[in-house]
Structures are given as structure tokens and as C-alpha cells.
Design a protein around this motif. Structure first.
Motif, PDB file in Angstrom:
ATOM      1  N   GLY A 125       0.808  -1.404  -0.111  1.00  0.00           N
ATOM      2  CA  GLY A 125      -0.090  -0.210  -0.147  1.00  0.00           C
ATOM      3  C   GLY A 125       0.960   1.502   0.210  1.00  0.00           C
ATOM      4  N   TYR A 126       2.188   1.205   1.009  1.00  0.00           N
ATOM      5  CA  TYR A 126       2.584   2.539   0.998  1.00  0.00           C
ATOM      6  C   TYR A 126       3.821   2.697  -0.746  1.00  0.00           C
ATOM      7  CZ  TYR A 126       6.437   5.181   2.418  1.00  0.00           C
ATOM      8  OH  TYR A 126       7.480   6.690   2.847  1.00  0.00           O
ATOM      9  N   ALA A 127       4.078   1.978  -0.634  1.00  0.00           N
ATOM     10  CA  ALA A 127       4.848   1.606  -2.975  1.00  0.00           C
ATOM     11  C   ALA A 127       3.813   2.151  -3.409  1.00  0.00           C
ATOM     12  CB  ALA A 127       5.193   0.626  -2.149  1.00  0.00           C
ATOM     13  N   ASP A 128       2.638   2.119  -3.727  1.00  0.00           N
ATOM     14  CA  ASP A 128       1.667   1.910  -4.609  1.00  0.00           C
ATOM     15  C   ASP A 128       0.899   3.759  -4.304  1.00  0.00           C
ATOM     16  OD1 ASP A 128      -0.310   1.811  -6.359  1.00  0.00           O
ATOM     17  OD2 ASP A 128      -2.078   2.617  -4.253  1.00  0.00           O
ATOM     18  N   GLU A 129       0.498   4.405  -2.740  1.00  0.00           N
ATOM     19  CA  GLU A 129       0.912   5.500  -3.003  1.00  0.00           C
ATOM     20  C   GLU A 129       1.795   6.433  -3.126  1.00  0.00           C
ATOM     21  OE1 GLU A 129      -3.081   5.855  -0.212  1.00  0.00           O
ATOM     22  OE2 GLU A 129      -1.705   5.317   1.030  1.00  0.00           O
ATOM     23  N   GLU A 130       3.000   5.919  -2.460  1.00  0.00           N
ATOM     24  CA  GLU A 130       4.050   6.662  -2.557  1.00  0.00           C
ATOM     25  C   GLU A 130       4.423   6.916  -4.860  1.00  0.00           C
ATOM     26  OE1 GLU A 130       7.472   7.940  -0.902  1.00  0.00           O
ATOM     27  OE2 GLU A 130       5.018   7.956  -0.387  1.00  0.00           O
ATOM     28  N   ALA A 131       4.010   5.838  -5.297  1.00  0.00           N
ATOM     29  CA  ALA A 131       4.320   6.113  -7.174  1.00  0.00           C
ATOM     30  C   ALA A 131       3.476   6.526  -7.902  1.00  0.00           C
ATOM     31  CB  ALA A 131       4.187   3.663  -7.372  1.00  0.00           C
ATOM     32  N   ARG A 132       1.968   6.688  -6.835  1.00  0.00           N
ATOM     33  CA  ARG A 132       0.945   7.638  -7.131  1.00  0.00           C
ATOM     34  C   ARG A 132       1.411   9.559  -6.703  1.00  0.00           C
ATOM     35  NH1 ARG A 132      -3.723   6.288  -5.592  1.00  0.00           N
ATOM     36  NH2 ARG A 132      -3.486   5.346  -4.078  1.00  0.00           N
ATOM     37  N   GLY A 133       1.678   8.951  -6.138  1.00  0.00           N
ATOM     38  CA  GLY A 133       2.330  10.610  -5.074  1.00  0.00           C
ATOM     39  C   GLY A 133       0.925  10.869  -5.017  1.00  0.00           C
ATOM     40  N   VAL A 134       0.861  10.234  -3.968  1.00  0.00           N
ATOM     41  CA  VAL A 134      -0.766  10.384  -2.462  1.00  0.00           C
ATOM     42  C   VAL A 134       0.532  11.929  -2.030  1.00  0.00           C
ATOM     43  CG1 VAL A 134      -2.383  10.416  -0.969  1.00  0.00           C
ATOM     44  CG2 VAL A 134      -1.800   9.099  -3.467  1.00  0.00           C
ATOM     45  N   PRO A 135       0.108  13.075  -1.604  1.00  0.00           N
ATOM     46  CA  PRO A 135       0.904  13.917  -0.553  1.00  0.00           C
ATOM     47  C   PRO A 135       0.860  12.998   0.666  1.00  0.00           C
ATOM     48  CG  PRO A 135      -0.360  14.421  -1.505  1.00  0.00           C
ATOM     49  CD  PRO A 135      -0.457  13.392  -2.458  1.00  0.00           C
ATOM     50  N   ALA A 136       2.058  12.691   1.370  1.00  0.00           N
ATOM     51  CA  ALA A 136       1.731  11.806   2.892  1.00  0.00           C
ATOM     52  C   ALA A 136       0.953  12.698   3.583  1.00  0.00           C
ATOM     53  CB  ALA A 136       3.659  12.497   3.939  1.00  0.00           C
ATOM     54  N   ASP A 137       0.829  14.186   3.808  1.00  0.00           N
ATOM     55  CA  ASP A 137      -0.421  14.688   4.388  1.00  0.00           C
ATOM     56  C   ASP A 137      -1.528  15.090   4.384  1.00  0.00           C
ATOM     57  OD1 ASP A 137       0.419  16.550   2.620  1.00  0.00           O
ATOM     58  OD2 ASP A 137       0.478  18.403   3.714  1.00  0.00           O
ATOM     59  N   ALA A 138      -2.198  14.259   2.477  1.00  0.00           N
ATOM     60  CA  ALA A 138      -3.227  14.107   2.128  1.00  0.00           C
ATOM     61  C   ALA A 138      -4.114  13.387   3.003  1.00  0.00           C
ATOM     62  CB  ALA A 138      -3.524  13.093   0.944  1.00  0.00           C
ATOM     63  N   PRO A 139      -5.703  14.349   3.670  1.00  0.00           N
ATOM     64  CA  PRO A 139      -6.145  13.081   4.105  1.00  0.00           C
ATOM     65  C   PRO A 139      -6.864  11.900   3.807  1.00  0.00           C
ATOM     66  CG  PRO A 139      -6.988  14.825   3.102  1.00  0.00           C
ATOM     67  CD  PRO A 139      -6.086  16.001   2.472  1.00  0.00           C
ATOM     68  N   HIS A 140      -6.864  11.685   2.134  1.00  0.00           N
ATOM     69  CA  HIS A 140      -7.718  10.274   1.992  1.00  0.00           C
ATOM     70  C   HIS A 140      -6.114   9.574   1.949  1.00  0.00           C
ATOM     71  CE1 HIS A 140      -5.697  12.665  -1.777  1.00  0.00           C
ATOM     72  NE2 HIS A 140      -5.247  11.210  -1.929  1.00  0.00           N
ATOM     73  N   ARG A 141      -5.269   9.937   2.284  1.00  0.00           N
ATOM     74  CA  ARG A 141      -3.301   8.996   2.581  1.00  0.00           C
ATOM     75  C   ARG A 141      -4.073   7.852   3.548  1.00  0.00           C
ATOM     76  NH1 ARG A 141       2.000   8.991   0.279  1.00  0.00           N
ATOM     77  NH2 ARG A 141       2.609   6.845   1.340  1.00  0.00           N
ATOM     78  N   ASN A 142      -4.399   6.215   3.197  1.00  0.00           N
ATOM     79  CA  ASN A 142      -4.004   5.497   3.281  1.00  0.00           C
ATOM     80  C   ASN A 142      -2.679   4.809   4.886  1.00  0.00           C
ATOM     81  OD1 ASN A 142      -6.333   4.660   3.621  1.00  0.00           O
ATOM     82  ND2 ASN A 142      -6.199   4.027   1.316  1.00  0.00           N
ATOM     83  N   TYR A 143      -1.325   4.554   3.743  1.00  0.00           N
ATOM     84  CA  TYR A 143      -0.507   3.998   4.295  1.00  0.00           C
ATOM     85  C   TYR A 143       0.443   5.733   4.811  1.00  0.00           C
ATOM     86  CZ  TYR A 143      -2.710  -0.129   3.087  1.00  0.00           C
ATOM     87  OH  TYR A 143      -3.739  -0.698   2.961  1.00  0.00           O
TER      88      TYR A 143
END
Length: 414
Positions: A110-128
Motif C-alpha cells: 500500500g505504501y509503495a502504491d501511494e508513493e508511486a501515485r504521488g499521494v502527498p504524505a499529509d493528504a487526508p485520503h492517504r492510507n499508508y
């Protein structure tokens, strides 16, 4: 050995009095939910600068300057150059969010996926927030209420049916007709994806019915709870609904086991097990991670598809632990995780000091009375720990503890 200065987090669900009472400080009137002890980057403990001068530095910086010296080579080999656990005092006056934690492979993926998609670390919808799992253990200091693991499907069906709410009848039918895992998945999915206004009405009706059933037996002279086998659970669900009116998580919570811990009892929470803490004061230890997937009872983001990927859809009785006495006087809470180990020492005046040695780092927390912690063979450097105070002991250092009080010891299990 370093005395810790710790941060108290003011989350809205926190008690206004429990942590101040533990620390012997005046309440501020604001909630004080968690006191963190450790080196988590979100709120690392602080210690006096060992070079003198009166300055304080973050424990994370002390560890970062000499990981093997502070943590020991075994811990560094297993978990890298960081303290792998976080110790807390948790004081809940209202329910925390209903949540679940991923296992290690799910967290990495999950962390690798969100990192690859560029989801900001502080985004409210970030899971990992990180690539780690988050097993945890909560030991009660006072009677402590919680929800943990799915009930057997048939038992959950009986509990919902007992509320006699029309909106719950389809869930009852599914729980009785489908194989257990399939039924639990289908019902939780339906609850979390239902039309919001319709579900809010069902929640309100269910809460009202639960409140009435919670008093079962009182009208004919029996104690509350004697007239209905689920009365105590109904009371807990009614309380949850009062704090989160209309929240679908109230119905999701009714699928879970209600558990009350007595002081000294603990609850272990592994990956995939849905849970929520409701009320009470306890010592909590966990792997050093922020990964939480929420099921409800929160205004925060609920990612239903990811949640369904992580949850273990099986009946899971609450893993209530009682400490196991060891020959060294320790009362140990046995868990299957390597990142942490928690034990308790109940010390009596005049008893022989207990030697606490470890190849890995330790945090010692006094929760009752007064404890003297002294480096073995040294007069200098001894510290008195009063209720609510804690110290960090680097790997390889042995400490002897004595006094009249209760001491919790957190260390790494490798």
C-alpha cells in the motif's frame, strides 16, 4: 539512563482528568488523550543533553547519533536504526474510531502504491503513512471497555434481530444464510456503502432500541444486564451511537465483540482485526507505525475498497491476556510480535531489587507508587520514578529497580 519528558496529545476523545491524575498535574479542561514515550517522529520524547548545559534533545536524535550503541546490534539488524516500538498511556473518555491495521506485506504494498501515485504524505485520503505493520497491545490500568474482532455470524444475527429494527433485517438474513466469512464481508460492505440518510435513520432506531435493551432486567428487580445476554454490549453500542449519531460505524460496531478489561488484563490486536477503544485508562505499546484504515466512528476518510482488502472476515474472540509470572519477578504479556515486549513489575518495600538487563533498549514507566531505578554497581545516576514518570535505558545497560510501586517495562523482543 535518561529521564523522559513526554508529549501529551490532545485528541478530542481523550479524558480531561485521567492523564493529569496519573502525572499529578492540574487538569487544563482540555482533553488529554495519549502520552507518547519513545522516538516516533510525530512526538519524540526529550532527554537532557548528556554533554550537560541544561539543554534538551529529542530521543530520536540521540538514537540517530549512535543507533547500535543505543539500540544494540540485534535490534538494528532486525528493524534498522530506529526504536521499533512506541509506548503510550492512553486515556479514552469517548470511543476512538473503528479501525483495522494492515499486515506487513499489505503495508509495504500500500505504501509503495501511494508513493508511486504521488499521494502527498499529509493528504487526508492517504492510507499508508509508512511501510510497516502496527500490531499493538493495550494493558488496562482501570476498567477498560473496547470492541475487538467479529462475533460469530449467528451470534451477530441474534444481536441485531433482538433490536427489532426493520432496516437491520436484511443484514440478519445474510448473516444466517451465507457462510460466515462471506456473510460478514457482505454485511460490512452494505453498511458502509448504504445511502447515508437511510442508514442514519437505521442507526437512530438501532441506538434507541439498544439503549432500552441495555437496561434489561432492571424493571423486575434484577441487576441491569441480567435480563438480556447482550445487555452490556447493547449499552456499549448505545454509548457509541450517542457520540456518533447517524454514523454507519455504529452498525459495523454491532458486528464486533464487546470486551471489558479489568486492571492488569490486556488486549492484543493483530493485523486485520477490526477494533475500537471505548473508555478507560491503559498502557499501550505498538510497532512504530501510523498505518490505520478506518471503518467508521470518525469524520476522517474511510476507504471502503482498501478496508475490505485488509480486514480478516472471520469470527475472532478477543485476545484477552493475563500476565504470566516469570522467575525474575516479571509479569509478562506474551505476544507473537518481535518489535516489542511488555512486562510489569509489582514492587514491594523491603523486597530484593529486580535486575532488568537487556541486549535491546528499554523504556520503564511507573504507574503506581514510587520506584528507584539504579544502574547496577553504581551509586551515581540513580533516578526516582514517581507515578507517571519514565526513563529510557540504552541497550546493554542493566538497571536494578526497587521500591513500592508498579513498573511497566517495554523492550524489543528479538
Amino acid at each position: 539512563m535518561d529521564r523522559l519528558t513526554n508529549t501529551v496529545r490532545p485528541y478530542a476523545w481523550g479524558s480531561t482528568t485521567a492523564i493529569p491524575e496519573l502525572l499529578g498535574t492540574e487538569p487544563t479542561g482540555e482533553p488529554q488523550a495519549e502520552m507518547w514515550m519513545g522516538a516516533h517522529p510525530g512526538a519524540p520524547s526529550r532527554v537532557a543533553d548528556r554533554s550537560g548545559g541544561g539543554a534538551y534533545v529529542a530521543l530520536s536524535d540521540v538514537i540517530g547519533a549512535d543507533p547500535e550503541g543505543e539500540l544494540g546490534p540485534e535490534s538494528v539488524r532486525a528493524f534498522g536504526p530506529r526504536l521499533p516500538f512506541l509506548l503510550k498511556v492512553l486515556a479514552a473518555a469517548s470511543p476512538l474510531s473503528l479501525q483495522v491495521h494492515p499486515d506487513l506485506s499489505q503495508a509495504k504494498e500500500g505504501y509503495a502504491d501511494e508513493e508511486a501515485r504521488g499521494v502527498p504524505a499529509d493528504a487526508p485520503h492517504r492510507n499508508y503513512k509508512d511501510a510497516n505493520h502496527k500490531p499493538e497491545l493495550l494493558c488496562a490500568l482501570t476498567p477498560f471497555d473496547g470492541l475487538c474482532g467479529f462475533r460469530p455470524a449467528e451470534e451477530a444475527a441474534d444481536l441485531l434481530a433482538g433490536l427489532e429494527v426493520n432496516g437491520l433485517k436484511p443484514f440478519v438474513d445474510i448473516l444466517r444464510a451465507r457462510p460466515e466469512g462471506e456473510a460478514l464481508r457482505e454485511v460490512l460492505t452494505a453498511v458502509l456503502t448504504a445511502e447515508r440518510e437511510e442508514m442514519a435513520r437505521t442507526v437512530a432506531e438501532a441506538a434507541a432500541a439498544a439503549s432500552k435493551l441495555a437496561d434489561g432486567g432492571a424493571a423486575d428487580g434484577r441487576e441491569p444486564g441480567q435480563g438480556n445476554p447482550h445487555a452490556r454490549a447493547y449499552a456499549a453500542y448505545a454509548s457509541v451511537a450517542r457520540h456518533y449519531p447517524g454514523d454507519p460505524g455504529v452498525i459495523a460496531a454491532m458486528l464486533l465483540n464487546y470486551v471489558r478489561l479489568q486492571p492488569g488484563e490486556a488486549l492484543y490486536l493483530g493485523a486485520g482485526v477490526p477494533h475500537a477503544y471505548l473508555d478507560g485508562l491503559g498502557v499501550e505499546i505498538m510497532a512504530n507505525s501510523d498505518n490505520v484504515l478506518r471503518c467508521g466512528l470518525t469524520p476522517k476518510h474511510v476507504d471502503v475498497p482498501e478496508l475490505l482488502r485488509v480486514v480478516r472476515f472471520e469470527a475472532t474472540p478477543p485476545a484477552v491476556l493475563r500476565p504470566e509470572a516469570g522467575p525474575d519477578g516479571a509479569e509478562r504479556y506474551e505476544t507473537p510480535t518481535d518489535e516489542f515486549a511488555l512486562s510489569r513489575y509489582v514492587l514491594a518495600p523491603g523486597a530484593e531489587p529486580r535486575a532488568l538487563g537487556a541486549r535491546t533498549p528499554q523504556i520503564l514507566l511507573c504507574t503506581e507508587g514510587s520506584v528507584l531505578a539504579a544502574p547496577t554497581g553504581e551509586e551515581a545516576g540513580q533516578l526516582v520514578l514517581e507515578k507517571g514518570q519514565s526513563v529510557f535505558v540504552p541497550a546493554g545497560e542493566q538497571v536494578r529497580v526497587s521500591g513500592d510501586g508498579t513498573l511497566f517495562r517495554a523492550t524489543v523482543a528479538v
